[in-house]
Motif scaffolding. Structure first.
Motif, PDB file in Angstrom:
ATOM      1  N   THR A 103       0.821  -1.217   0.000  1.00  0.00           N
ATOM      2  CA  THR A 103       0.000   0.000   0.000  1.00  0.00           C
ATOM      3  C   THR A 103       0.855   1.268   0.000  1.00  0.00           C
ATOM      4  OG1 THR A 103      -0.121  -0.072   2.423  1.00  0.00           O
ATOM      5  CG2 THR A 103      -1.892  -1.161   1.196  1.00  0.00           C
ATOM      6  N   ALA A 104       2.134   1.129  -0.306  1.00  0.00           N
ATOM      7  CA  ALA A 104       3.046   2.277  -0.258  1.00  0.00           C
ATOM      8  C   ALA A 104       3.024   3.049  -1.575  1.00  0.00           C
ATOM      9  CB  ALA A 104       4.463   1.796   0.037  1.00  0.00           C
ATOM     10  N   PRO A 105       3.300   4.349  -1.524  1.00  0.00           N
ATOM     11  CA  PRO A 105       3.370   5.136  -2.765  1.00  0.00           C
ATOM     12  C   PRO A 105       4.623   4.779  -3.563  1.00  0.00           C
ATOM     13  CG  PRO A 105       4.023   6.483  -0.888  1.00  0.00           C
ATOM     14  CD  PRO A 105       3.526   5.189  -0.324  1.00  0.00           C
ATOM     15  N   GLU A 106       4.451   4.516  -4.837  1.00  0.00           N
ATOM     16  CA  GLU A 106       5.587   4.168  -5.690  1.00  0.00           C
ATOM     17  C   GLU A 106       6.275   5.424  -6.210  1.00  0.00           C
ATOM     18  OE1 GLU A 106       5.348   1.157  -8.675  1.00  0.00           O
ATOM     19  OE2 GLU A 106       3.617   0.202  -7.715  1.00  0.00           O
ATOM     20  N   HIS A 107       7.580   5.283  -6.433  1.00  0.00           N
ATOM     21  CA  HIS A 107       8.379   6.360  -7.008  1.00  0.00           C
ATOM     22  C   HIS A 107       8.862   5.916  -8.382  1.00  0.00           C
ATOM     23  CE1 HIS A 107       9.176   9.007  -3.377  1.00  0.00           C
ATOM     24  NE2 HIS A 107       8.513   7.982  -2.869  1.00  0.00           N
ATOM     25  N   GLY A 108       8.821   6.810  -9.304  1.00  0.00           N
ATOM     26  CA  GLY A 108       9.357   6.495 -10.617  1.00  0.00           C
ATOM     27  C   GLY A 108      10.873   6.573 -10.612  1.00  0.00           C
ATOM     28  N   ALA A 109      11.459   6.369 -11.757  1.00  0.00           N
ATOM     29  CA  ALA A 109      12.911   6.462 -11.884  1.00  0.00           C
ATOM     30  C   ALA A 109      13.308   7.932 -11.873  1.00  0.00           C
ATOM     31  CB  ALA A 109      13.370   5.791 -13.175  1.00  0.00           C
ATOM     32  N   ARG A 110      13.993   8.349 -10.827  1.00  0.00           N
ATOM     33  CA  ARG A 110      14.457   9.731 -10.730  1.00  0.00           C
ATOM     34  C   ARG A 110      15.748   9.746  -9.927  1.00  0.00           C
ATOM     35  NH1 ARG A 110      11.946  13.668  -6.498  1.00  0.00           N
ATOM     36  NH2 ARG A 110      14.164  14.173  -6.534  1.00  0.00           N
ATOM     37  N   GLU A 111      16.459  10.849 -10.009  1.00  0.00           N
ATOM     38  CA  GLU A 111      17.761  10.946  -9.353  1.00  0.00           C
ATOM     39  C   GLU A 111      17.616  11.539  -7.957  1.00  0.00           C
ATOM     40  OE1 GLU A 111      21.307  13.910 -10.145  1.00  0.00           O
ATOM     41  OE2 GLU A 111      21.376  12.282 -11.629  1.00  0.00           O
ATOM     42  N   PHE A 112      18.070  10.799  -6.946  1.00  0.00           N
ATOM     43  CA  PHE A 112      18.140  11.322  -5.588  1.00  0.00           C
ATOM     44  C   PHE A 112      19.101  10.458  -4.779  1.00  0.00           C
ATOM     45  CE2 PHE A 112      14.647   8.286  -5.536  1.00  0.00           C
ATOM     46  CZ  PHE A 112      14.861   7.564  -4.376  1.00  0.00           C
ATOM     47  N   ALA A 113      19.633  11.046  -3.734  1.00  0.00           N
ATOM     48  CA  ALA A 113      20.565  10.335  -2.867  1.00  0.00           C
ATOM     49  C   ALA A 113      19.789   9.603  -1.770  1.00  0.00           C
ATOM     50  CB  ALA A 113      21.558  11.317  -2.253  1.00  0.00           C
ATOM     51  N   ALA A 114      20.475   8.726  -1.049  1.00  0.00           N
ATOM     52  CA  ALA A 114      19.856   7.976   0.042  1.00  0.00           C
ATOM     53  C   ALA A 114      20.932   7.601   1.053  1.00  0.00           C
ATOM     54  CB  ALA A 114      19.156   6.729  -0.490  1.00  0.00           C
ATOM     55  N   GLU A 115      20.481   7.228   2.253  1.00  0.00           N
ATOM     56  CA  GLU A 115      21.389   6.790   3.313  1.00  0.00           C
ATOM     57  C   GLU A 115      21.508   5.271   3.368  1.00  0.00           C
ATOM     58  OE1 GLU A 115      23.118   8.764   5.858  1.00  0.00           O
ATOM     59  OE2 GLU A 115      22.828  10.171   4.216  1.00  0.00           O
ATOM     60  N   SER A 116      20.554   4.579   2.768  1.00  0.00           N
ATOM     61  CA  SER A 116      20.572   3.118   2.764  1.00  0.00           C
ATOM     62  C   SER A 116      19.683   2.638   1.628  1.00  0.00           C
ATOM     63  CB  SER A 116      20.074   2.551   4.101  1.00  0.00           C
ATOM     64  OG  SER A 116      18.692   2.829   4.281  1.00  0.00           O
ATOM     65  N   GLY A 117      19.773   1.355   1.332  1.00  0.00           N
ATOM     66  CA  GLY A 117      18.943   0.820   0.264  1.00  0.00           C
ATOM     67  C   GLY A 117      18.766  -0.681   0.370  1.00  0.00           C
ATOM     68  N   VAL A 118      17.660  -1.157  -0.193  1.00  0.00           N
ATOM     69  CA  VAL A 118      17.352  -2.586  -0.238  1.00  0.00           C
ATOM     70  C   VAL A 118      16.857  -2.915  -1.638  1.00  0.00           C
ATOM     71  CG1 VAL A 118      16.014  -4.479   0.746  1.00  0.00           C
ATOM     72  CG2 VAL A 118      16.609  -2.516   2.177  1.00  0.00           C
ATOM     73  N   HIS A 119      17.393  -3.970  -2.214  1.00  0.00           N
ATOM     74  CA  HIS A 119      16.882  -4.465  -3.495  1.00  0.00           C
ATOM     75  C   HIS A 119      16.351  -5.871  -3.279  1.00  0.00           C
ATOM     76  CE1 HIS A 119      16.319  -4.946  -7.764  1.00  0.00           C
ATOM     77  NE2 HIS A 119      16.941  -6.114  -7.696  1.00  0.00           N
ATOM     78  N   ILE A 120      15.115  -6.104  -3.721  1.00  0.00           N
ATOM     79  CA  ILE A 120      14.453  -7.390  -3.506  1.00  0.00           C
ATOM     80  C   ILE A 120      14.148  -8.033  -4.854  1.00  0.00           C
ATOM     81  CG2 ILE A 120      12.468  -8.546  -2.476  1.00  0.00           C
ATOM     82  CD1 ILE A 120      12.234  -6.158  -0.548  1.00  0.00           C
ATOM     83  N   ASP A 121      14.651  -9.235  -5.029  1.00  0.00           N
ATOM     84  CA  ASP A 121      14.378 -10.030  -6.226  1.00  0.00           C
ATOM     85  C   ASP A 121      13.376 -11.109  -5.820  1.00  0.00           C
ATOM     86  OD1 ASP A 121      14.403 -11.908  -8.311  1.00  0.00           O
ATOM     87  OD2 ASP A 121      16.485 -11.461  -8.829  1.00  0.00           O
ATOM     88  N   LEU A 122      12.106 -10.881  -6.133  1.00  0.00           N
ATOM     89  CA  LEU A 122      11.057 -11.797  -5.691  1.00  0.00           C
ATOM     90  C   LEU A 122      11.196 -13.175  -6.325  1.00  0.00           C
ATOM     91  CD1 LEU A 122       7.960  -9.401  -5.829  1.00  0.00           C
ATOM     92  CD2 LEU A 122       9.215 -10.146  -3.796  1.00  0.00           C
ATOM     93  N   GLU A 123      11.542 -13.214  -7.594  1.00  0.00           N
ATOM     94  CA  GLU A 123      11.618 -14.491  -8.300  1.00  0.00           C
ATOM     95  C   GLU A 123      12.716 -15.384  -7.734  1.00  0.00           C
ATOM     96  OE1 GLU A 123      12.342 -16.161 -12.860  1.00  0.00           O
ATOM     97  OE2 GLU A 123      11.791 -14.065 -12.522  1.00  0.00           O
ATOM     98  N   ARG A 124      13.864 -14.805  -7.459  1.00  0.00           N
ATOM     99  CA  ARG A 124      14.999 -15.584  -6.946  1.00  0.00           C
ATOM    100  C   ARG A 124      15.055 -15.597  -5.424  1.00  0.00           C
ATOM    101  NH1 ARG A 124      19.971 -12.849  -9.600  1.00  0.00           N
ATOM    102  NH2 ARG A 124      21.071 -14.654  -8.754  1.00  0.00           N
TER     103      ARG A 124
END
Length: 203
Positions: A103-124
């Motif tokens: 239920t979270a708001p999605e963000h499109g592809a845009r340039e911004f910095a971050a302090e941390s990140g997570v990438h989730i591969d659902l299939e694998r």
């Protein structure tokens, strides 16, 4: 993000011949290096309730800052979300994070910095994550994701950029400018630090 490489370069110059490491696991990592008992800290950190940060809406003014206090979460190469980086990192939520993202708001592809990140591969069923400061149990996040493969990228956000394939695009790092800004920040802090008199400092 913009100052990370510059800070490491300057630290290397200040400590020539030394091996420098970031304590991603906070106090536990420092205690482990000193050979101290880790159980009190690990029990405290692992037993506490995870405090997830709120979601950040697209267009939020925080994202316009040069160093926004946010974490970015990407699902494959299709979806991206931004979470306020005030409490625990999103990866600490385990699979419950996926329920929140529904239920979270999605963000499109845009340039911004971050302090941390997570990438989730659902299939694998794979999770990769990184951060720039510290998180309790940083090296043990696999326990929070049973049945998943979890890879800790430390501060290598470029791994996230490659995996997300356009869904996470941080600003380019300009080293000359970053080095100058780190030096200026250091001078600013030193100028505000209380000075000890020569008599007080002599022994």
């Amino acid at each position: 993000m913009r100052h990370r490489a510059a800070a490491w370069e300057l630290l290397g110059e200040a400590w020539p011949g030394w091996a420098l490491r970031w304590a991603y696991d906070g106090q536990a990592e420092l205690r482990g290096y000193l050979g101290l008992d880790l159980e009190p800290i690990q029990d405290r950190d692992w037993g506490r309730r995870v405090l997830p940060g709120p979601f950040v809406e697209p267009g939020d003014e925080e994202l316009a800052h040069a160093d926004p206090l946010v974490g970015v979460v990407t699902i494959g190469t299709e979806r991206s979300y931004v979470i306020a980086d005030h409490n625990d990192r999103p990866v600490a939520e385990g699979p419950a994070l996926l329920d929140r993202l529904a239920t979270a708001p999605e963000h499109g592809a845009r340039e911004f910095a971050a302090e941390s990140g997570v990438h989730i591969d659902l299939e694998r069923r794979r999770v990769g994550w990184w951060l720039l400061d510290a998180q309790p149990e940083a090296y043990g996040m696999g326990r929070r994701w049973p049945g998943w493969t979890v890879e800790f990228w430390r501060d290598r956000w470029d791994e996230h950029v490659r995996a997300a394939n356009g869904r996470f695009v941080p600003p380019p790092v300009r080293m000359p400018r970053s080095l100058a800004e780190v030096w200026e920040e250091a001078r600013h802090h030193l100028s505000r630090a209380p000075r000890r008199s020569a008599a007080h400092g002599a022994h």
